[in-house]
Motif scaffolding. Structure first.
Motif, mmCIF file in Angstrom:
data_model
loop_
_atom_site.group_PDB
_atom_site.id
_atom_site.type_symbol
_atom_site.label_atom_id
_atom_site.label_comp_id
_atom_site.label_asym_id
_atom_site.label_seq_id
_atom_site.Cartn_x
_atom_site.Cartn_y
_atom_site.Cartn_z
ATOM 1 N N ALA A 21 -3.769 -10.071 4.970
ATOM 2 C CA ALA A 21 -4.586 -10.627 3.882
ATOM 3 C C ALA A 21 -4.430 -9.833 2.592
ATOM 4 C CB ALA A 21 -5.963 -10.583 4.147
ATOM 5 N N GLN A 22 -4.078 -8.459 2.840
ATOM 6 C CA GLN A 22 -3.874 -7.663 1.512
ATOM 7 C C GLN A 22 -2.589 -7.978 1.129
ATOM 8 O OE1 GLN A 22 -6.136 -5.321 0.115
ATOM 9 N NE2 GLN A 22 -4.674 -5.708 -1.590
ATOM 10 N N VAL A 50 -6.380 -15.174 9.438
ATOM 11 C CA VAL A 50 -6.701 -14.252 8.315
ATOM 12 C C VAL A 50 -5.729 -14.414 7.219
ATOM 13 C CG1 VAL A 50 -6.383 -11.690 7.577
ATOM 14 C CG2 VAL A 50 -7.681 -12.257 9.652
ATOM 15 N N ALA A 51 -4.630 -14.885 7.441
ATOM 16 C CA ALA A 51 -3.706 -15.403 6.385
ATOM 17 C C ALA A 51 -3.901 -16.480 5.730
ATOM 18 C CB ALA A 51 -2.374 -15.485 6.927
ATOM 19 N N ARG A 52 -4.521 -17.580 6.572
ATOM 20 C CA ARG A 52 -4.967 -18.857 6.124
ATOM 21 C C ARG A 52 -6.128 -18.645 5.080
ATOM 22 N NH1 ARG A 52 -4.917 -21.087 10.387
ATOM 23 N NH2 ARG A 52 -2.908 -21.839 10.459
ATOM 24 N N GLU A 53 -7.116 -17.719 5.391
ATOM 25 C CA GLU A 53 -8.243 -17.558 4.863
ATOM 26 C C GLU A 53 -8.017 -17.045 3.395
ATOM 27 O OE1 GLU A 53 -10.624 -15.205 7.342
ATOM 28 O OE2 GLU A 53 -11.105 -16.768 8.985
ATOM 29 N N ALA A 54 -6.863 -16.085 3.528
ATOM 30 C CA ALA A 54 -6.318 -15.629 2.026
ATOM 31 C C ALA A 54 -5.740 -16.440 1.191
ATOM 32 C CB ALA A 54 -5.666 -14.092 2.443
ATOM 33 N N ILE A 85 9.334 -10.580 2.209
ATOM 34 C CA ILE A 85 8.865 -9.232 2.095
ATOM 35 C C ILE A 85 8.105 -9.361 3.354
ATOM 36 C CG2 ILE A 85 6.665 -10.263 0.922
ATOM 37 C CD1 ILE A 85 6.230 -7.655 -0.280
ATOM 38 N N ASP A 86 7.898 -8.193 3.934
ATOM 39 C CA ASP A 86 7.139 -7.604 5.512
ATOM 40 C C ASP A 86 5.783 -8.006 5.112
ATOM 41 O OD1 ASP A 86 9.753 -7.730 6.560
ATOM 42 O OD2 ASP A 86 9.787 -5.484 6.640
ATOM 43 N N GLY A 87 5.046 -8.202 6.560
ATOM 44 C CA GLY A 87 3.649 -8.570 6.396
ATOM 45 C C GLY A 87 2.799 -7.417 6.624
ATOM 46 N N ASP A 88 3.643 -6.162 6.806
ATOM 47 C CA ASP A 88 2.736 -5.028 7.086
ATOM 48 C C ASP A 88 2.261 -4.133 5.974
ATOM 49 O OD1 ASP A 88 5.160 -3.953 5.976
ATOM 50 O OD2 ASP A 88 5.830 -3.149 7.727
ATOM 51 N N ASP A 89 2.160 -4.885 4.884
ATOM 52 C CA ASP A 89 1.609 -4.048 3.458
ATOM 53 C C ASP A 89 2.352 -2.500 3.340
ATOM 54 O OD1 ASP A 89 -0.068 -3.809 1.323
ATOM 55 O OD2 ASP A 89 -1.665 -3.159 2.368
ATOM 56 N N THR A 90 3.301 -2.483 3.392
ATOM 57 C CA THR A 90 4.214 -1.265 3.233
ATOM 58 C C THR A 90 4.870 -1.433 1.742
ATOM 59 O OG1 THR A 90 6.226 -1.831 4.561
ATOM 60 C CG2 THR A 90 4.280 -0.362 5.848
ATOM 61 N N TYR A 91 5.339 -2.590 1.315
ATOM 62 C CA TYR A 91 6.077 -2.560 0.072
ATOM 63 C C TYR A 91 5.141 -2.885 -0.988
ATOM 64 C CZ TYR A 91 10.187 -3.035 3.026
ATOM 65 O OH TYR A 91 11.157 -3.119 4.066
ATOM 66 N N GLU A 92 5.586 -2.513 -2.089
ATOM 67 C CA GLU A 92 4.714 -2.491 -3.284
ATOM 68 C C GLU A 92 4.839 -4.092 -4.040
ATOM 69 O OE1 GLU A 92 4.758 -0.384 -7.915
ATOM 70 O OE2 GLU A 92 6.531 -0.173 -6.489
ATOM 71 N N ALA A 93 3.963 -4.757 -3.871
ATOM 72 C CA ALA A 93 3.811 -6.104 -4.414
ATOM 73 C C ALA A 93 3.832 -6.222 -5.779
ATOM 74 C CB ALA A 93 2.806 -7.086 -3.642
ATOM 75 N N ALA A 94 3.429 -4.871 -6.466
ATOM 76 C CA ALA A 94 3.312 -5.209 -7.971
ATOM 77 C C ALA A 94 4.550 -5.066 -8.590
ATOM 78 C CB ALA A 94 2.479 -3.886 -8.463
ATOM 79 N N GLY A 194 8.128 0.919 -4.442
ATOM 80 C CA GLY A 194 7.142 1.647 -3.698
ATOM 81 C C GLY A 194 7.007 1.185 -2.281
ATOM 82 N N PHE A 195 7.151 2.410 -1.511
ATOM 83 C CA PHE A 195 7.105 2.175 0.121
ATOM 84 C C PHE A 195 6.122 3.173 0.469
ATOM 85 C CE2 PHE A 195 8.919 2.777 4.236
ATOM 86 C CZ PHE A 195 8.801 1.575 4.976
ATOM 87 N N LYS A 196 5.113 2.760 1.213
ATOM 88 C CA LYS A 196 3.886 3.322 1.761
ATOM 89 C C LYS A 196 3.665 3.178 3.179
ATOM 90 C CE LYS A 196 0.630 -0.287 0.804
ATOM 91 N NZ LYS A 196 -0.748 -0.680 -0.225
ATOM 92 N N ASP A 197 2.934 4.155 3.721
ATOM 93 C CA ASP A 197 2.615 3.909 5.270
ATOM 94 C C ASP A 197 1.727 2.690 5.551
ATOM 95 O OD1 ASP A 197 2.778 6.939 6.416
ATOM 96 O OD2 ASP A 197 1.836 7.287 4.794
ATOM 97 N N ARG A 198 2.041 2.187 6.644
ATOM 98 C CA ARG A 198 1.419 0.973 7.345
ATOM 99 C C ARG A 198 -0.017 1.361 7.494
ATOM 100 N NH1 ARG A 198 5.202 -2.401 10.364
ATOM 101 N NH2 ARG A 198 3.277 -3.135 11.585
ATOM 102 N N PRO A 199 -0.970 0.288 7.555
ATOM 103 C CA PRO A 199 -2.284 0.352 7.771
ATOM 104 C C PRO A 199 -2.774 1.070 8.856
ATOM 105 C CG PRO A 199 -1.910 -1.878 6.686
ATOM 106 C CD PRO A 199 -0.618 -1.033 7.031
ATOM 107 N N ILE A 200 -3.798 1.627 8.891
ATOM 108 C CA ILE A 200 -3.913 2.507 10.398
ATOM 109 C C ILE A 200 -3.902 1.731 11.715
ATOM 110 C CG2 ILE A 200 -5.825 3.738 11.375
ATOM 111 C CD1 ILE A 200 -6.908 4.938 8.800
ATOM 112 N N ASP A 201 -4.579 0.442 11.458
ATOM 113 C CA ASP A 201 -4.547 -0.535 12.579
ATOM 114 C C ASP A 201 -3.350 -1.585 12.842
ATOM 115 O OD1 ASP A 201 -6.880 0.383 13.148
ATOM 116 O OD2 ASP A 201 -8.036 -1.291 11.955
ATOM 117 N N SER A 202 -2.333 -0.986 11.957
ATOM 118 C CA SER A 202 -1.034 -1.688 12.135
ATOM 119 C C SER A 202 0.146 -0.870 12.980
ATOM 120 C CB SER A 202 -0.483 -2.145 10.676
ATOM 121 O OG SER A 202 0.783 -2.917 10.736
#
Length: 314
Positions: A21-22, A50-54, A85-94, A194-202
């Motif tokens: 979703a993020q 979740v993706a559809r809701e977003a 882009i991967d769906g794990d929210d590690t890449y900087e979408a901005a 930018g490249f960051k850590d995966r979310p805790i639950d991922s």
């Protein structure tokens, strides 16, 4: 005629309920009007819902593996500009507007998002070193430097996407994309992201040694297909060298005595030499076939226009 380029983001997902979703929201915020396609790859959680809701367009690919998803998406999605882009929210979408602007201003066919760690733990242990090793190897074999060939964040033109053969099944698809840039000599650029850590639950789906071995195998396979003269020539020269080392003492003895006492060694050296020569001939033949295939690929590639910086189809 003027037009507004259609931009489509392809997001492969497997059990990314905590992050998808993020990712969708960040992409929509970064590039208003973008179409976000989330490809659910047999998730067992609520990733698709979740993706559809977003606000994403959700599609399913039953064959497991990122390569299967990319092949399906590249065939099904119609756009002027493609974002992977991967769906794990590690890449900087901005960073996406900068990447798209770079693609248009070049104009380029492929813009690679080169990862720069936003946190010290973004890379898993050994992954950064392995990535550098693959970058060096592929650059040497295919003659073009690349900074982050395993990055899952790329912006591509329509003609690049529609000319991509997509033969991989898993994470090695990034390697195949990078080699495709090199083999058709597509205009290419890089942008730091930018490249960051995966979310805790991922949880990461990458298996370090297993996927590393698959990537190495793909590099060898692509070398055989895309550099046949180099591949088979190297094998042939090695066999000829071995044959020479085995046969030199036999030839020297024959020249001095007129006798060939080591017949098995003579037969072995001759056989290895014949195989070495055949390998070089195979490389020469396949190199000619490769040239014809590349000419055809280039013609297919050129059938699709690329938008320039002003959004005018050329």
């Amino acid at each position: 005629m003027p037009f507004t380029p259609a931009i489509a983001a392809i997001v492969p997902c497997y059990n990314e309920e905590a992050a998808v979703a993020q990712v969708v929201t960040d992409l929509q915020h970064a590039v208003p009007g973008i179409s976000v396609y989330v490809y659910d790859n047999n998730s067992t959680d609520r990733t698709a819902a979740v993706a559809r809701e977003a606000g994403a367009i959700v599609r399913s690919e039953s064959s497991r593996g990122k390569g299967h998803v990319i092949r399906r998406a590249f065939a099904d999605v119609e756009a002027d500009v493609y974002v992977m882009i991967d769906g794990d929210d590690t890449y900087e979408a901005a960073a996406l507007p900068r990447m798209i602007e770079t693609l248009h201003n070049g104009p380029y066919d492929h813009v690679l998002g080169v990862r720069r760690q936003a946190t010290a733990t973004a890379y898993r242990p050994g992954h950064e070193l392995g990535n550098r090793g693959f970058n060096w190897l592929v650059g040497k074999v295919f003659g073009m430097s690349v900074s982050d060939m395993l990055s899952g964040y790329r912006v591509m033109s329509r003609r690049f996407v529609k000319s991509f053969p997509a033969g991989s099944t898993g994470f090695e698809v990034e390697t195949e994309l990078t080699v495709h840039v090199m083999t058709i000599r597509a205009p290419h650029s890089e942008v730091e992201v930018g490249f960051k850590d995966r979310p805790i639950d991922s949880e990461s789906k990458l298996r370090t040694y297993h996927d590393g071995a698959r990537i190495l195998g793909l590099v060898a396979q692509l070398t055989r297909h895309e550099r046949p003269l180099f591949f088979y020539g190297l094998i042939g020269l090695t066999l000829l060298l071995v044959a020479s080392l085995l046969g030199a003492p036999v030839v020297a003895e024959y020249l001095s005595t007129g006798l060939v006492p080591r017949l098995p060694t003579t037969i072995l050296a001759t056989g290895i030499g014949v195989f070495g020569a055949l390998s070089i001939v195979i490389g020469l033949v396949l190199d000619g076939v490769l040239r014809a295939r590349r000419e055809m690929s280039r013609l297919i590639y050129l059938t699709h226009p690329i938008p320039d910086a002003q959004g005018v189809e050329r």
